[in-house]
Design a protein around this motif. Structure first.
Motif, PDB file in Angstrom:
ATOM      1  N   THR A  78       0.879  -1.473  -0.082  1.00 38.79           N
ATOM      2  CA  THR A  78       0.056   0.109  -0.058  1.00 38.79           C
ATOM      3  C   THR A  78       0.971   1.228   0.139  1.00 38.79           C
ATOM      4  O   THR A  78       0.651   2.076  -0.648  1.00 38.79           O
ATOM      5  N   VAL A  79       1.783   1.306   0.771  1.00 37.74           N
ATOM      6  CA  VAL A  79       2.992   2.381   0.843  1.00 37.74           C
ATOM      7  C   VAL A  79       3.487   2.443  -0.485  1.00 37.74           C
ATOM      8  O   VAL A  79       3.512   3.715  -1.018  1.00 37.74           O
ATOM      9  N   TYR A 100      10.063  11.110  -1.687  1.00 40.56           N
ATOM     10  CA  TYR A 100       9.209   9.983  -2.159  1.00 40.56           C
ATOM     11  C   TYR A 100       9.998   8.897  -2.699  1.00 40.56           C
ATOM     12  O   TYR A 100       9.524   7.741  -2.440  1.00 40.56           O
ATOM     13  N   ALA A 101      11.026   9.100  -3.639  1.00 40.37           N
ATOM     14  CA  ALA A 101      11.591   8.116  -3.932  1.00 40.37           C
ATOM     15  C   ALA A 101      12.523   7.267  -3.041  1.00 40.37           C
ATOM     16  O   ALA A 101      12.727   5.981  -2.967  1.00 40.37           O
ATOM     17  N   ARG A 102      12.875   8.227  -1.862  1.00 43.17           N
ATOM     18  CA  ARG A 102      13.518   7.378  -0.673  1.00 43.17           C
ATOM     19  C   ARG A 102      12.482   6.695  -0.096  1.00 43.17           C
ATOM     20  O   ARG A 102      12.737   5.313   0.411  1.00 43.17           O
ATOM     21  N   THR A 107      10.661   1.290   1.413  1.00 43.29           N
ATOM     22  CA  THR A 107       9.607   0.209   1.813  1.00 43.29           C
ATOM     23  C   THR A 107      10.009  -1.095   0.975  1.00 43.29           C
ATOM     24  O   THR A 107       9.604  -2.151   1.277  1.00 43.29           O
ATOM     25  N   ALA A 108      10.466  -0.795  -0.305  1.00 51.48           N
ATOM     26  CA  ALA A 108      10.782  -2.148  -1.011  1.00 51.48           C
ATOM     27  C   ALA A 108      12.014  -2.788  -0.481  1.00 51.48           C
ATOM     28  O   ALA A 108      11.735  -3.958  -0.431  1.00 51.48           O
ATOM     29  N   ARG A 109      12.686  -2.434   0.327  1.00 52.65           N
ATOM     30  CA  ARG A 109      13.785  -2.906   0.891  1.00 52.65           C
ATOM     31  C   ARG A 109      13.443  -3.658   2.300  1.00 52.65           C
ATOM     32  O   ARG A 109      13.546  -4.959   2.647  1.00 52.65           O
ATOM     33  N   ARG A 242       8.605  -0.553  13.622  1.00 55.74           N
ATOM     34  CA  ARG A 242       8.743  -1.352  12.189  1.00 55.74           C
ATOM     35  C   ARG A 242       9.533  -2.995  12.878  1.00 55.74           C
ATOM     36  O   ARG A 242      10.212  -2.956  13.648  1.00 55.74           O
ATOM     37  N   GLY A 243       8.939  -3.934  12.079  1.00 56.89           N
ATOM     38  CA  GLY A 243       9.164  -5.082  12.210  1.00 56.89           C
ATOM     39  C   GLY A 243       8.114  -5.932  11.698  1.00 56.89           C
ATOM     40  O   GLY A 243       6.820  -5.667  11.631  1.00 56.89           O
TER      41      GLY A 243
END
Length: 287
Positions: A78-79, A100-102, A107-109, A242-243
């Motif tokens: 979603t993010v 936004y790119a960061r 999030t992909a990481r 986070r986790g």
């Protein structure tokens, strides 16, 4: 005739129960009250009921696992979708575009890390990973793993305390154990507020090598402590921190595989201490 009835009835019950099991109904149980006179059938029914209970428990774990995986995957996806939409807006200034790119990259990481941990845990639980043992200096490995988090602890201004005994050798799988240390260090740093302390200790105690990773972070309650090594269990149900609740499940499985043990002692607001005990080899040369 009576003997035949004593045989036919339990056989029909077992066949019917087995049929329900194959259709996915794991709640079925064979009543054992009226089987006292049926030779051996009472024991068969008890074994069948035990099997049904085990299958029911496994099915619950499976459905919980799917639900948790779905939740953990849905959030980062979603993010990614939201930031991807924002990046398509015309006229974005360069700082905003980079922000936004960061966010997309971070999030992909995290998503890749989640998938990797799921695959690792699956392989470990299905015994598709076998220890590749070698003798090495455990203290050197611990120092190297901890140094890998130097940027993270410096950003938070954490105090790092180490008490690592030299020459403590172990004969085990170094790559698997690195998963343990990296997860424990990552959690200790993540859950410790700026200015706090993270500690590492290694000592030889009799035939064992004892590793302690401690922090002055938020700590955990006794209830959380009882479940902390379970898959997807999180002490913070809001997912504010986070986790994905897989790190410590991986840790526990690896420690079990290499023949060690892990325990946790903690107090809310005062921090946590994880203790890993491994068998050491006092006379073997490191390599």
């Amino acid at each position: 005739m009576r003997r035949r009835l004593l045989v036919d009835r339990p056989v029909r019950q077992i066949v019917e129960a087995a049929s329900r099991i194959t259709r996915g109904d794991f709640s079925v149980r064979i009543p054992t009250d009226g089987l006292a006179g049926a030779e051996g059938f009472a024991r068969i029914a008890e074994s069948f009921n035990t099997l049904a209970r085990e299958l029911s428990g496994m099915e619950t774990l499976r459905t919980d696992f799917i639900a948790n995986v779905s939740h953990e995957l849905k959030t980062p996806l979603t993010v990614l979708q939201n930031y991807g939409t924002l990046l398509q807006q015309p006229g974005l200034d360069e700082p905003t575009r980079q922000e936004y790119a960061r966010a997309v990259t971070d999030t992909a990481r995290r998503l890749a890390s989640l998938v990797t941990n799921i695959l690792r845990l699956n392989k470990l639980e299905n015994q598709q990973i076998y220890p590749n043992a070698a003798t090495y200096d455990l203290g050197e490995q611990l120092r190297e793993c901890l140094l890998g988090f130097e940027d993270a602890w410096e950003q938070k201004g954490l105090c790092i305390e180490t008490d690592v005994e030299d020459g403590v050798l172990v004969h085990t799988d170094a790559e698997l154990l690195s998963l343990v240390w990296n997860n424990l260090f990552s959690n200790a740093i993540k859950f410790t507020d700026a200015g706090g302390t993270v500690g590492l200790a290694l000592h030889a105690r009799g035939p064992d090598a004892v590793v302690e990773v401690r922090d002055t972070g938020c700590g955990i309650s006794p209830e959380v402590g009882r479940h902390i090594f379970e898959k997807f269990y999180q002490g913070d149900p809001s997912h504010a921190t986070r986790g994905n609740g897989l790190g410590l499940a991986l840790v526990r499985r690896v420690v079990d595989i290499v023949g060690g043990s892990i325990t946790v002692s903690s107090e809310v607001g005062r921090g946590s201490r994880f203790t890993v005990v491994l068998r050491r080899c006092p006379d073997a040369p490191a390599r």
